[in-house]
Scaffold this active site. Structure first.
Site, PDB file in Angstrom:
ATOM      1  CB  CYS A  40      23.274  32.514  25.189  1.00  0.00           C
ATOM      2  SG  CYS A  40      22.751  33.834  26.296  1.00  0.00           S
ATOM      3  CE1 TYR A  91      -3.899   3.290   8.333  1.00  0.00           C
ATOM      4  CE2 TYR A  91      -3.829   4.904   6.563  1.00  0.00           C
ATOM      5  CZ  TYR A  91      -3.644   4.576   7.883  1.00  0.00           C
ATOM      6  OH  TYR A  91      -3.213   5.521   8.766  1.00  0.00           O
ATOM      7  CG  ASP A 141       3.708  12.630   4.794  1.00  0.00           C
ATOM      8  OD1 ASP A 141       3.534  12.380   6.002  1.00  0.00           O
ATOM      9  OD2 ASP A 141       4.612  13.363   4.368  1.00  0.00           O
ATOM     10  CB  CYS A 178      20.506  38.569  26.082  1.00  0.00           C
ATOM     11  SG  CYS A 178      21.830  37.397  26.346  1.00  0.00           S
ATOM     12  CB  CYS A 223      23.535  35.858  23.332  1.00  0.00           C
ATOM     13  SG  CYS A 223      21.780  35.512  23.091  1.00  0.00           S
ATOM     14  CE  LYS A 272       8.665   6.551   7.040  1.00  0.00           C
ATOM     15  NZ  LYS A 272       9.338   7.529   7.797  1.00  0.00           N
ATOM     16  CB  CYS A 282      19.222  34.845  27.392  1.00  0.00           C
ATOM     17  SG  CYS A 282      18.983  34.988  25.614  1.00  0.00           S
ATOM     18  CD  GLU A 299      -2.571  -1.136   2.751  1.00  0.00           C
ATOM     19  OE1 GLU A 299      -2.447  -0.148   3.505  1.00  0.00           O
ATOM     20  OE2 GLU A 299      -3.305  -2.093   2.997  1.00  0.00           O
ATOM     21  CE  LYS A 331       4.630   5.274   7.186  1.00  0.00           C
ATOM     22  NZ  LYS A 331       4.465   6.680   7.488  1.00  0.00           N
TER      23      LYS A 331
HETATM   24  S1  IVH Z   1      -1.225   0.585   8.753  1.00  0.00           S
HETATM   25  C1  IVH Z   1      -0.450  -1.681  12.492  1.00  0.00           C
HETATM   26  N1  IVH Z   1      -1.222   1.548   6.327  1.00  0.00           N
HETATM   27  O1  IVH Z   1       1.782   5.398   8.999  1.00  0.00           O
HETATM   28  C2  IVH Z   1      -0.474  -0.907  11.264  1.00  0.00           C
HETATM   29  N2  IVH Z   1      -0.495   2.975   8.086  1.00  0.00           N
HETATM   30  O2  IVH Z   1       3.813   4.438  11.414  1.00  0.00           O
HETATM   31  C3  IVH Z   1      -1.109   0.396  11.407  1.00  0.00           C
HETATM   32  N3  IVH Z   1       0.104   5.234   7.370  1.00  0.00           N
HETATM   33  O3  IVH Z   1       0.310   5.883  12.080  1.00  0.00           O
HETATM   34  C4  IVH Z   1      -0.912   1.325  10.303  1.00  0.00           C
HETATM   35  N4  IVH Z   1      -0.321   4.943   5.233  1.00  0.00           N
HETATM   36  O4  IVH Z   1      -0.894   6.964  10.150  1.00  0.00           O
HETATM   37  C5  IVH Z   1      -0.951   1.802   7.616  1.00  0.00           C
HETATM   38  N5  IVH Z   1      -1.322   2.280   4.130  1.00  0.00           N
HETATM   39  C6  IVH Z   1      -1.054   2.521   5.405  1.00  0.00           C
HETATM   40  C7  IVH Z   1      -0.579   3.774   5.853  1.00  0.00           C
HETATM   41  C8  IVH Z   1      -0.312   3.959   7.213  1.00  0.00           C
HETATM   42  C9  IVH Z   1       0.089   5.802   6.164  1.00  0.00           C
HETATM   43  C10 IVH Z   1       0.542   5.913   8.612  1.00  0.00           C
HETATM   44  C11 IVH Z   1      -0.376   5.725   9.788  1.00  0.00           C
HETATM   45  C12 IVH Z   1       0.488   5.192  10.913  1.00  0.00           C
HETATM   46  C13 IVH Z   1       1.869   5.361  10.393  1.00  0.00           C
HETATM   47  C14 IVH Z   1       2.687   4.140  10.776  1.00  0.00           C
END
Ligand code: IVH
Length: 680
Positions: free
Chosen positions: A426, A226, A118, A411, A408, A314, A431, A114, A116
């Site tokens: 400082c 998700y 943001d 201050c 500084c 990541k 300060c 999936e 991830k």
């Molecule tokens: S699953 C136990 N799926 O990433 C698994 N998380 O550090 C629970 N996030 O806090 C999370 N996309 O906010 C999952 N496709 C995805 C995600 C996802 C983003 C975020 C989520 C979570 C953080 C994990």
């Protein structure tokens, strides 16, 4: 129209409007025009106006926002909202896959890949198919109740679609703002002279945490679901089946989710998403891979904070090239001067970057960073961008080396080199820069959570001499605030109330708020698990501190020197006099609360980490060394001096089998492991 007729028509209209809304917002496949939709919506509004007692709390008319809240109440998650461990590159993703193979004894494990997202993780709760409440992730255990704000997101169903749904359904997902909508939102804000959001994620978070849901209703929030929370009355075998079911119930599920059958497919998916990243409508910062088979997920189990059956892969940080326009020294909470580069603004992963931290003088010297230089900057996740390289070939003529000032910048006091360190500091006690940033930290959400004290207000209060330490906050009176610029009666009252409420913050937050150098949120929690009260913490010595897992020498020293400082002692005493004196007992006690375990020698069936996680889950600490404070020593094969010392001190000693039996008494979920059977 009589009341009975109205009731029937209202129900009809709700179903029709919900259906069209789903088609429009989730499926992107509308059947009727906006004009037709508005007509039906107005009909609903008219009937509700005539028969207000028939208004359903989840009516489509309730999606426009309602009353302004004083503050969010908290909502405890019935199952903790875990986070994910990170794989920082392809090799670490492969390691994850190999671990899965080893732990399951299977050759190939089917996964779901999936994107991830943001954004901001949230939980939605449905009872008997009706939306009941929703919360932010918070610290994973308790979040903020943002029900009214979530209702304004048109993709979120107020009623589940279809006929069959669980008695209780908790789902989790990410609230996001698309890149296009983020640009639009910021343009509007610029026109209105409002502060711009740094990135789509901050915009989403800021919008969701609005006390006035009418404001949220005007923000272009979207969501993808998700993961499950607690579900009662519905069984499923695979994560993919669950995602399909989510769609049937009316939730938006990311169309980029995909089955990946083996390690090669997982890596291919990772690469594909990284390539597609820029062209996606919203920000993603990696992929998440999850074991598809639920039985296998359960077999693999959890660590304390993360599941073993999923990982976040990541993406590499993004880099850009730009020019340094100037370098300034900033004074932080502890007085340390941090050089910051002002950059020619540049787009980096959807965000305009105009500043980067240069860390300290040594870093500047090592990389020979100068004003005018062209540099490669990098932004990893939410972290402040940093300069990773100077392009010496492009250096303009006549540049000169940069040196932090000897005084500084705030201050004017002479700065000192921190002993043994690279930082300049400082040390002037009064300060204002330190005081101001210290107060900002003290009142922040995760610390004392005092709302309504922004940078500008703090500046005014410090400049007016009303705040000379954080403790002065508790002496603030309504009349002190009334004189502040742009500070109305209502804000003043709210602030006073918020300050008062903060007197009851739990120990971990208060420790964090103190701003002890090197003690962040996590270590504050570790300390609050270990000490009874602030006094108890202040009285601790080096040996006790170092015996705590996760506390090393540097942190221990920093706590001790903080405690020994007479000004800090005085400040804490005043805080205590104002009633800020939390005790560990204020938290719910766990069965092994306060007990200290030491593990030694190699265990046969449990990993050391699993064993530590097990006792931590029950409220105990895992320490690295045996002392008079140790309660239990768990001794594996070939344990040496620790075992001798424990015997000497008369500490309770257990072997692995005894430990497992002991732990099972508390009804905890053991990491699934066939090897364990061999012991019994
Ligand atoms: S699953 C136990 N799926 O990433 C698994 N998380 O550090 C629970 N996030 O806090 C999370 N996309 O906010 C999952 N496709 C995805 C995600 C996802 C983003 C975020 C989520 C979570 C953080 C994990």
């Amino acid at each position: 129209m009589n009341k009975d007729q109205a009731k029937i028509r209202l129900e009809e209209l709700q179903i029709i409007l919900n259906e069209h809304s789903h088609r429009y917002y989730v499926l992107d496949d509308p059947l009727i025009s906006d004009v037709e939709y508005d007509k039906l919506f107005r009909e609903l509004q008219d009937i509700e106006k005539e028969f207000p007692d028939l208004i359903h709390p989840n009516s489509p008319t309730k999606r426009v926002g309602g009353a302004v809240l004083e503050e969010f109440s908290t909502l405890e998650h019935s199952m903790p909202m875990l986070s994910l461990s990170n794989a920082l590159n392809e090799d670490e993703l492969k390691d994850f896959y190999q671990r899965l193979r080893k732990n399951t004894g299977r050759d190939e494990i089917e996964l779901i890949g999936e994107p991830k997202l943001d954004g901001l993780g949230v939980e939605l709760i449905y009872r008997k198919g009706e939306f009941e409440a929703g919360a932010t992730r918070g610290d994973g255990y308790t979040g903020e109740d943002i029900t009214e704000n979530l209702k304004t997101i048109p993709q979120i169903p107020m009623k589940l679609r279809g006929k069959i749904f669980p008695d209780l359904l908790e789902v989790r997902g990410e609230v996001i703002i698309s890149k296009i909508n983020f640009e639009k939102l910021n343009k509007e804000r610029e026109k209105m002279g409002e502060k711009l959001f740094a990135n789509p994620r901050n915009a989403a978070a800021g919008s969701l945490r609005q006390l006035d849901s009418k404001v949220t209703a005007h923000r272009p929030l979207e969501i993808f679901i998700y993961a499950p929370g607690k579900i009662e009355g519905f069984e499923y075998n695979t994560h993919m089946d669950l995602l399909e079911q989510f769609k049937n119930w009316g939730f938006p599920v990311n169309p980029m989710n995909q089955v990946v059958k083996n390690e090669d497919e997982m890596i291919a998916y990772f690469r594909e998403m990284e390539t597609d990243r820029e062209s996606m409508p919203y920000d993603i910062d990696g992929i998440v891979v999850k074991v598809n088979d639920i039985a296998l997920q359960n077999q693999l189990g959890m660590r304390t904070r993360t599941p073993r059956w999923a990982i976040a892969g990541k993406f590499k940080a993004r880099t850009e090239i730009t020019q340094i326009e100037s370098i300034v020294a900033q004074v932080g909470r502890t007085g340390v001067l941090t050089p910051v580069a002002n950059l020619k603004p540049v787009q980096l992963g959807g965000v305009v970057v105009s500043r980067a931290t240069l860390h300290n003088q040594d870093e500047i010297d090592r990389k020979d960073i100068r004003v005018g230089d062209w540099v490669v900057i990098e932004r990893a996740g939410d972290v402040i961008p940093k300069v990773i390289k100077v392009l010496k070939e492009r250096r303009p003529k006549n540049t000169v080396s940069y040196h932090l000032p000897e005084t500084c910048p705030v201050c004017g006091a002479k700065v000192q080199r921190v002993e043994g360190g690279v930082a300049l500091k400082c040390v002037h006690r009064d300060c204002p820069a330190q005081l101001k940033t210290g107060i900002e930290h003290f009142v922040s959400k995760r610390a004392m959570n005092i709302d309504g004290l922004g940078e500008k207000i703090i500046d005014q209060l410090v400049d007016a001499g009303l705040l000379t330490s954080v403790a002065d906050l508790y002496a603030l009176k309504f009349k002190d605030l009334a004189v502040l610029e742009r500070f109305g009666e209502k804000s003043a009252n709210n602030l006073i109330r918020s300050i008062k409420t903060s007197q009851k913050r739990p120990l971990s937050n208060v420790i964090y708020a103190l701003g002890i150098p090197n003690v962040g949120e996590y270590l504050a929690r570790v300390l609050s698990d270990h000490f009874e009260s602030l006094d108890d913490l202040l009285a601790s010595d080096q040996e006790t501190l170092i015996a705590i897992d996760d506390i090393g020498e540097i942190v221990a020293e920093s706590i001790i020197s903080f405690s020994n400082d007479p000004d800090n002692r005085k400040m804490i005493k005043v805080l205590q006099e104002y009633g800020i004196d939390p005790h560990a007992g204020d938290r719910g006690e766990k069965p092994l609360q306060g007990k200290i375990f030491v593990f030694t020698g190699s265990l046969e069936t449990l990993t050391r980490d699993d064993a530590k996680d097990l006792v931590r889950d029950l409220g105990a600490k895992a320490s690295g060394s045996v002392s008079a404070k140790t309660d239990y020593l768990v001794s594996g094969e070939s344990s040496g001096s620790k075992l001798d010392k424990a015997r000497e001190l008369g500490i309770k000693i257990m072997n692995e089998k005894e430990f497992i039996l002991f732990i099972k008494e508390f009804d905890v979920e053991m990491p699934d492991n066939k090897e364990q059977m061999k012991l019994f």
